[in-house]
Design an enzyme around this catalytic site. Structure first.
Site, PDB file in Angstrom:
ATOM      1  N   LYS A 146      84.627   9.266  29.656  1.00 41.33           N
ATOM      2  CA  LYS A 146      84.754  10.919  29.448  1.00 41.33           C
ATOM      3  C   LYS A 146      85.425  11.535  30.838  1.00 41.33           C
ATOM      4  CE  LYS A 146      81.902  14.076  26.889  1.00 41.33           C
ATOM      5  NZ  LYS A 146      80.497  14.608  26.733  1.00 41.33           N
ATOM      6  N   LEU A 147      86.599  12.410  30.840  1.00 45.03           N
ATOM      7  CA  LEU A 147      87.395  12.901  31.783  1.00 45.03           C
ATOM      8  C   LEU A 147      87.255  14.479  31.600  1.00 45.03           C
ATOM      9  CD1 LEU A 147      89.898  10.505  31.348  1.00 45.03           C
ATOM     10  CD2 LEU A 147      88.541  10.489  33.214  1.00 45.03           C
TER      11      LEU A 147
END
Ligand code: G3P
Length: 217
Positions: free
Chosen positions: A83-84
């Protein structure tokens, strides 16, 4: 519509898996902090409970450190989805991870233009936060409608993962719009089963069956 559980609660995840209502899991630093769980211990445990993607978020904000963290997270299990945040560094990391066939979930999306950037960066998933837009008096589901339209216009493969869901109505509207995934707090998933007419109807069936004096077994 895929259901992801937005939690690190192991018991809740097992319960949803038993119900057949678990297609993946999402987490974020705030969920980890609230749970008191050890991040690098609980994520591999969760990855064993589902074959679906498990989103684990980087903690840094610069490209170089994000890449290091992402590669460590990706090594925890085959179904890790990194997740970014939707920032320049986050999307640059997304592009590099996509080139390495590492799943990515670009999060903290609050505009259709941001979602367009994430798709161009090759994100596996985009996470628009509908509840937080509602919280400031906007209509979060309008963003989902825009993203669905834009992604359909250009045939983007990035999956729309509706996040920050507060109640069943968000899920209903996401399904009507054709979003690919909803990530839901377990309590919202449990609310989906409930309807007063179902409860009343079942009570009536039980009472009427008992009045027959019969038994199936
Ligand atoms: O997956 C994102 C979600 O956890 C954010 O939800 O309630 O903090 O806006 P919320």
């Amino acid at each position: 519509m895929k259901f992801f559980a937005d939690t690190v609660d192991i018991d809740a995840i097992k319960d949803l898996a038993d119900l057949g209502m678990l297609d993946g899991v999402t987490t974020n630093p705030s969920i980890i902090a609230k749970s008191g769980a050890n991040f690098l211990e609980v994520i591999p445990e969760i990855c064993k409970l589902t074959d679906g993607p498990v989103s684990a978020e980087v903690a840094s904000t610069d490209f170089d450190t994000m890449m290091k963290e992402a590669e460590k997270l990706a090594g925890l299990a085959d179904n890790i989805c990194v997740k970014l945040p939707l920032t320049e560094a986050g999307l640059k990391t997304c592009k590099h991870l996509t080139a390495q066939d590492i799943m990515t979930n670009v999060t903290l999306c609050f505009s259709a233009n941001q979602a367009l950037l994430a798709a161009k960066a090759g994100a596996t998933f985009i996470s628009p936060f509908v509840g937080r837009l509602d919280d400031i008096g906007l209509t979060g589901m309008d963003l989902i409608e825009d993203i669905v339209t834009i992604y359909d216009n250009y045939g983007f493969e990035t999956e729309i993962l509706v996040a920050s869901i507060r109640h069943p109505q968000h899920l209903l509207e996401a399904a009507r719009l054709g979003a690919d995934v909803s990530t839901l707090p377990p309590k919202v998933i449990k609310q989906l089963f409930k309807h007063p007419l179902t409860d009343k109807g079942l009570a009536d069936f039980v009472k009427d069956w008992e009045s027959t004096g019969q038994s199936i077994l």
